[in-house]
Write a protein that holds these residues in place. Structure first.
Motif, PDB file in Angstrom:
ATOM      1  N   THR A 179       0.846  -1.184   0.000  1.00 23.60           N
ATOM      2  CA  THR A 179       0.000   0.000   0.000  1.00 23.60           C
ATOM      3  C   THR A 179       0.887   1.242   0.000  1.00 23.60           C
ATOM      4  OG1 THR A 179      -0.128  -0.001   2.424  1.00 23.60           O
ATOM      5  CG2 THR A 179      -1.871  -1.162   1.209  1.00 23.60           C
ATOM      6  N   PRO A 180       0.409   2.359  -0.527  1.00 21.16           N
ATOM      7  CA  PRO A 180       1.258   3.547  -0.628  1.00 21.16           C
ATOM      8  C   PRO A 180       1.617   4.136   0.729  1.00 21.16           C
ATOM      9  CG  PRO A 180      -0.992   4.034  -1.301  1.00 21.16           C
ATOM     10  CD  PRO A 180      -0.916   2.561  -1.138  1.00 21.16           C
ATOM     11  N   ALA A 181       2.820   4.630   0.815  1.00 21.40           N
ATOM     12  CA  ALA A 181       3.316   5.219   2.063  1.00 21.40           C
ATOM     13  C   ALA A 181       2.839   6.657   2.200  1.00 21.40           C
ATOM     14  CB  ALA A 181       4.847   5.180   2.074  1.00 21.40           C
ATOM     15  N   VAL A 182       2.802   7.136   3.423  1.00 23.38           N
ATOM     16  CA  VAL A 182       2.412   8.520   3.673  1.00 23.38           C
ATOM     17  C   VAL A 182       3.355   9.449   2.919  1.00 23.38           C
ATOM     18  CG1 VAL A 182       3.798   8.733   5.789  1.00 23.38           C
ATOM     19  CG2 VAL A 182       1.790  10.184   5.460  1.00 23.38           C
ATOM     20  N   PHE A 183       2.777  10.481   2.310  1.00 23.65           N
ATOM     21  CA  PHE A 183       3.459  11.514   1.528  1.00 23.65           C
ATOM     22  C   PHE A 183       3.967  11.021   0.180  1.00 23.65           C
ATOM     23  CE2 PHE A 183       4.742  13.110   5.983  1.00 23.65           C
ATOM     24  CZ  PHE A 183       3.488  13.694   6.160  1.00 23.65           C
ATOM     25  N   SER A 184       3.656   9.795  -0.186  1.00 21.04           N
ATOM     26  CA  SER A 184       4.029   9.305  -1.510  1.00 21.04           C
ATOM     27  C   SER A 184       2.966   9.719  -2.527  1.00 21.04           C
ATOM     28  CB  SER A 184       4.192   7.787  -1.493  1.00 21.04           C
ATOM     29  OG  SER A 184       2.942   7.143  -1.286  1.00 21.04           O
ATOM     30  N   ARG A 185       3.268   9.507  -3.794  1.00 23.37           N
ATOM     31  CA  ARG A 185       2.316   9.795  -4.871  1.00 23.37           C
ATOM     32  C   ARG A 185       1.697   8.489  -5.351  1.00 23.37           C
ATOM     33  NH1 ARG A 185       1.784  13.992  -8.628  1.00 23.37           N
ATOM     34  NH2 ARG A 185       3.693  14.957  -7.794  1.00 23.37           N
ATOM     35  N   HIS A 186       0.388   8.502  -5.573  1.00 23.43           N
ATOM     36  CA  HIS A 186      -0.279   7.317  -6.106  1.00 23.43           C
ATOM     37  C   HIS A 186      -1.156   7.735  -7.281  1.00 23.43           C
ATOM     38  CE1 HIS A 186      -1.484   3.103  -5.790  1.00 23.43           C
ATOM     39  NE2 HIS A 186      -2.698   3.498  -6.139  1.00 23.43           N
ATOM     40  N   ARG A 187      -1.167   6.914  -8.311  1.00 21.87           N
ATOM     41  CA  ARG A 187      -1.959   7.194  -9.508  1.00 21.87           C
ATOM     42  C   ARG A 187      -3.020   6.117  -9.697  1.00 21.87           C
ATOM     43  NH1 ARG A 187       3.331   8.564 -10.713  1.00 21.87           N
ATOM     44  NH2 ARG A 187       3.638  10.691 -11.546  1.00 21.87           N
ATOM     45  N   LEU A 188      -4.142   6.532 -10.247  1.00 26.44           N
ATOM     46  CA  LEU A 188      -5.235   5.605 -10.555  1.00 26.44           C
ATOM     47  C   LEU A 188      -5.709   5.874 -11.985  1.00 26.44           C
ATOM     48  CD1 LEU A 188      -7.179   5.928  -7.179  1.00 26.44           C
ATOM     49  CD2 LEU A 188      -5.883   3.923  -7.935  1.00 26.44           C
ATOM     50  N   PRO A 189      -4.877   5.580 -12.983  1.00 24.24           N
ATOM     51  CA  PRO A 189      -5.210   5.945 -14.362  1.00 24.24           C
ATOM     52  C   PRO A 189      -6.473   5.281 -14.900  1.00 24.24           C
ATOM     53  CG  PRO A 189      -3.262   4.528 -14.283  1.00 24.24           C
ATOM     54  CD  PRO A 189      -3.548   4.950 -12.883  1.00 24.24           C
ATOM     55  N   ALA A 190      -6.715   4.037 -14.518  1.00 21.71           N
ATOM     56  CA  ALA A 190      -7.927   3.370 -15.012  1.00 21.71           C
ATOM     57  C   ALA A 190      -9.175   4.041 -14.458  1.00 21.71           C
ATOM     58  CB  ALA A 190      -7.902   1.897 -14.628  1.00 21.71           C
ATOM     59  N   LEU A 191      -9.154   4.390 -13.173  1.00 28.51           N
ATOM     60  CA  LEU A 191     -10.286   5.113 -12.586  1.00 28.51           C
ATOM     61  C   LEU A 191     -10.439   6.471 -13.249  1.00 28.51           C
ATOM     62  CD1 LEU A 191     -12.533   5.263 -10.477  1.00 28.51           C
ATOM     63  CD2 LEU A 191     -10.837   6.124  -8.836  1.00 28.51           C
ATOM     64  N   GLY A 192      -9.318   7.135 -13.550  1.00 30.03           N
ATOM     65  CA  GLY A 192      -9.388   8.412 -14.252  1.00 30.03           C
ATOM     66  C   GLY A 192     -10.061   8.267 -15.604  1.00 30.03           C
ATOM     67  N   ALA A 193      -9.732   7.209 -16.340  1.00 31.19           N
ATOM     68  CA  ALA A 193     -10.363   6.985 -17.641  1.00 31.19           C
ATOM     69  C   ALA A 193     -11.860   6.726 -17.489  1.00 31.19           C
ATOM     70  CB  ALA A 193      -9.684   5.806 -18.344  1.00 31.19           C
ATOM     71  N   THR A 194     -12.241   5.996 -16.442  1.00 25.97           N
ATOM     72  CA  THR A 194     -13.667   5.750 -16.186  1.00 25.97           C
ATOM     73  C   THR A 194     -14.383   7.052 -15.853  1.00 25.97           C
ATOM     74  OG1 THR A 194     -13.157   3.528 -15.379  1.00 25.97           O
ATOM     75  CG2 THR A 194     -15.297   4.445 -14.782  1.00 25.97           C
ATOM     76  N   LEU A 195     -13.764   7.896 -15.038  1.00 23.28           N
ATOM     77  CA  LEU A 195     -14.360   9.187 -14.724  1.00 23.28           C
ATOM     78  C   LEU A 195     -14.502  10.049 -15.974  1.00 23.28           C
ATOM     79  CD1 LEU A 195     -12.518   9.947 -11.370  1.00 23.28           C
ATOM     80  CD2 LEU A 195     -14.978   9.557 -11.640  1.00 23.28           C
ATOM     81  N   ARG A 196     -13.536   9.980 -16.888  1.00 25.30           N
ATOM     82  CA  ARG A 196     -13.653  10.724 -18.154  1.00 25.30           C
ATOM     83  C   ARG A 196     -14.851  10.247 -18.956  1.00 25.30           C
ATOM     84  NH1 ARG A 196      -9.957  14.247 -19.785  1.00 25.30           N
ATOM     85  NH2 ARG A 196      -7.882  14.220 -18.804  1.00 25.30           N
ATOM     86  N   ARG A 197     -15.074   8.946 -18.984  1.00 23.92           N
ATOM     87  CA  ARG A 197     -16.236   8.411 -19.696  1.00 23.92           C
ATOM     88  C   ARG A 197     -17.536   8.975 -19.111  1.00 23.92           C
ATOM     89  NH1 ARG A 197     -16.238   2.744 -21.993  1.00 23.92           N
ATOM     90  NH2 ARG A 197     -14.084   2.172 -22.417  1.00 23.92           N
TER      91      ARG A 197
END
Length: 528
Positions: A179-197
């Motif tokens: 799981t991502p650490a505190v203050f790290s960056r995390h991306r969710l490109p598939a969710l972003g594409a779904t939100l664009r739809r």
């Protein structure tokens, strides 16, 4: 006035608009919309979309949503955006196979996600901006990445093993198996594409076509019943909020299938038992509120369900005679051991509120239920699916028994208070089953004991855990704990904070908005 040499924060006071959410990036999204000329509804949807990305364990487009909108003239509108059980799901099927309850996670816990339909229905009636404008921040954070805040990191880490066990969970919510650490960056490109739809085509892009097909296929391949037809039949329904009076205010909640009725029953009991005569942080108040909660929650678990299945009327449960009869179960000096204590599951939720310059107030709650919901994430579209079906019972003949296309008893509840016919306070407290207790506590803090919104949410909390033992936050003094134990309560230290709250109050005399945001979360209130 708070002690400024002690940890804490002041309430936010502003005039032109205000938002309070559980994450600073979401609050910023809401404020940006308000400053650009959008109204409170627009801002609330923008904040909810951002939260679906930056607090993905708590909320998401695979979950449900409830809203109360208070217009400037005091007219209230309730929206029930909770999804239904699959048409193919029957309690008898589970009983015949030896199930005693719906699994807490997995394919059998998944119900139709109602949130996106609710956002659309809400926007079409009251909004002034389309999804394309309102999803801008959420899409950017999903595609470019967002910072992991401390509370988010702490919670996310609890679900590492369960995410690792699911294909979509591994792909989207772990990085190198962690799981991502505190203050790290995390991306969710598939969710972003779904939100664009969804931003481009509306809710049809979620409930029909490729996304809907993947959701249904993912669940059915794992043995569940959810179908594309179930998704296509989703609805978000306008409902009339239910209400009771408290200290000169009218307090409103969404009617069943939500548990808001529990909060109103509890407020009625507190009024009947005269909680205002107790000391704000003394054992008498805590004992009274605990016992009132136990009485109210016992009613909840006996009666609250999809309204089509309830065997009693909401108005009867709020009747003065019923309140008086319930209050007969209260013992001032002793815990009443005859009250049936309902089981308390863990759950994760976001709550936010927004008030605009016209004094339109929005109380908005969105949830996956448990952390990352069912622990099933669609591999291609990146959607964490809720486990709200776990709220059904398999008890034959119970009002909340699982049946096809039925809404379950629901824990998420937005609150609204009015005074003299005008919106006065948008409020909510996250935390699954804790929420009715939380509503009653923060309102009592303000209306019985004169706290401002920030003081009301800062105040320590106490509630029972899964085994019925009271779990006390650090702020509950040792003397109070000892006195409660002497009255028959079993206590232990809480493993973590109880819930998280947001409040915006409207002061018509000064013209200002006064906001409070719970320090138990990463969020904040902001206004201008």
């Amino acid at each position: 006035m708070r002690k400024f040499d002690m940890p804490g924060r002041s309430p936010v006071v502003a005039e032109n608009g205000m938002a309070a959410t559980s994450h600073p990036l979401a609050t910023a999204s809401a404020i940006s919309v308000l400053r650009d000329g959008g109204n409170a509804v627009d801002a609330a949807i923008a904040a909810a979309a951002t939260l679906a990305v930056v607090e993905p364990h708590m909320t998401g487009i695979g979950g449900d949503c409830f809203v109360i909108v208070a217009e400037p003239d005091g007219t209230l509108h309730g929206l029930n955006g909770s999804g239904r059980a699959p048409a193919g799901a029957h309690a008898a099927w589970y009983r015949e196979r030896g199930f005693t309850e719906i699994p807490a996670t997995g394919p059998h816990s998944v119900t139709v996600p109602g949130a996106i339909k609710a956002w659309e229905v809400l926007s079409q009636r009251f909004g002034t901006r389309g999804f394309e404008a309102l999803f801008t921040d959420a899409i950017r954070y999903a595609e470019e990445g967002f910072a992991i805040h401390p509370r988010v990191a702490r919670d996310w880490a609890r679900y590492a093993a369960e995410l690792a066990a699911d294909e979509g969970g591994r792909i989207h919510y772990l990085s190198n198996g962690r799981t991502p650490a505190v203050f790290s960056r995390h991306r969710l490109p598939a969710l972003g594409a779904t939100l664009r739809r969804i931003a481009g085509k509306g809710s049809a892009a979620f409930y029909e076509g490729e996304v809907a097909s993947e959701i249904a296929r993912t669940i059915r391949e794992k043995g569940g019943f959810l179908s594309e037809e179930d998704l296509a039949k989703v609805s978000a329904d306008w409902v009339e909020p239910i209400t009771t009076g408290y200290r000169g205010y009218d307090v409103f909640e969404i009617p069943p299938n939500g548990q808001g009725l529990t909060a109103l029953i509890m407020l009625n009991l507190m009024n009947e038992l005269r909680v205002e005569r107790t000391s704000v942080d003394g054992p008498d108040r805590w004992h009274l509120m605990i016992e009132a909660a136990r009485l109210a929650y016992a009613v909840r678990d006996r009666h609250i369900a999809d309204p089509a299945s309830m065997t009693c009327e909401t108005k009867d449960l709020l009747d003065a005679a019923y309140t008086e009869a319930l209050a007969g179960g209260y013992m001032p000096g002793r815990r009443n051991g005859n009250i049936a204590l309902p089981p308390i599951p863990n759950s994760d939720t976001i709550y936010l509120c927004v008030v605009d310059g016209d004094r339109r107030a929005v109380s908005f709650i969105n949830s996956l239920y448990s952390g990352f919901g069912s622990k099933i994430v669609t591999p291609a579209s990146g959607i964490a699916l809720q486990n709200r079906g776990a709220c059904f019972t398999l008890e034959e003949g119970h009002p909340n028994e699982l049946s096809p296309a039925k809404r379950p008893m629901h824990t998420i509840i937005p609150g609204m208070a009015t005074k003299d016919g005008k919106p006065s306070c948008a409020f909510g407290v996250m935390g699954g089953a804790y929420q009715p207790m939380g509503h009653a506590l923060v309102l009592s803090n303000m209306l019985d004991f004169g706290m401002d919104p920030q003081q009301a949410v800062d105040f320590p909390r106490l509630f029972w855990g899964e085994d019925g033992t009271l779990e006390a936050e650090t702020g509950i003094p040792a003397g109070v704990r000892s006195e409660l134990a002497a009255r028959g309560h079993t206590l232990r230290d809480a493993l973590g904070p109880w819930g998280g709250a947001q409040i915006i109050a409207i002061d018509y005399e000064s013209g200002f908005l006064i906001g409070g945001s719970d320090p138990r979360k990463d969020g904040c209130a902001l206004g201008w």
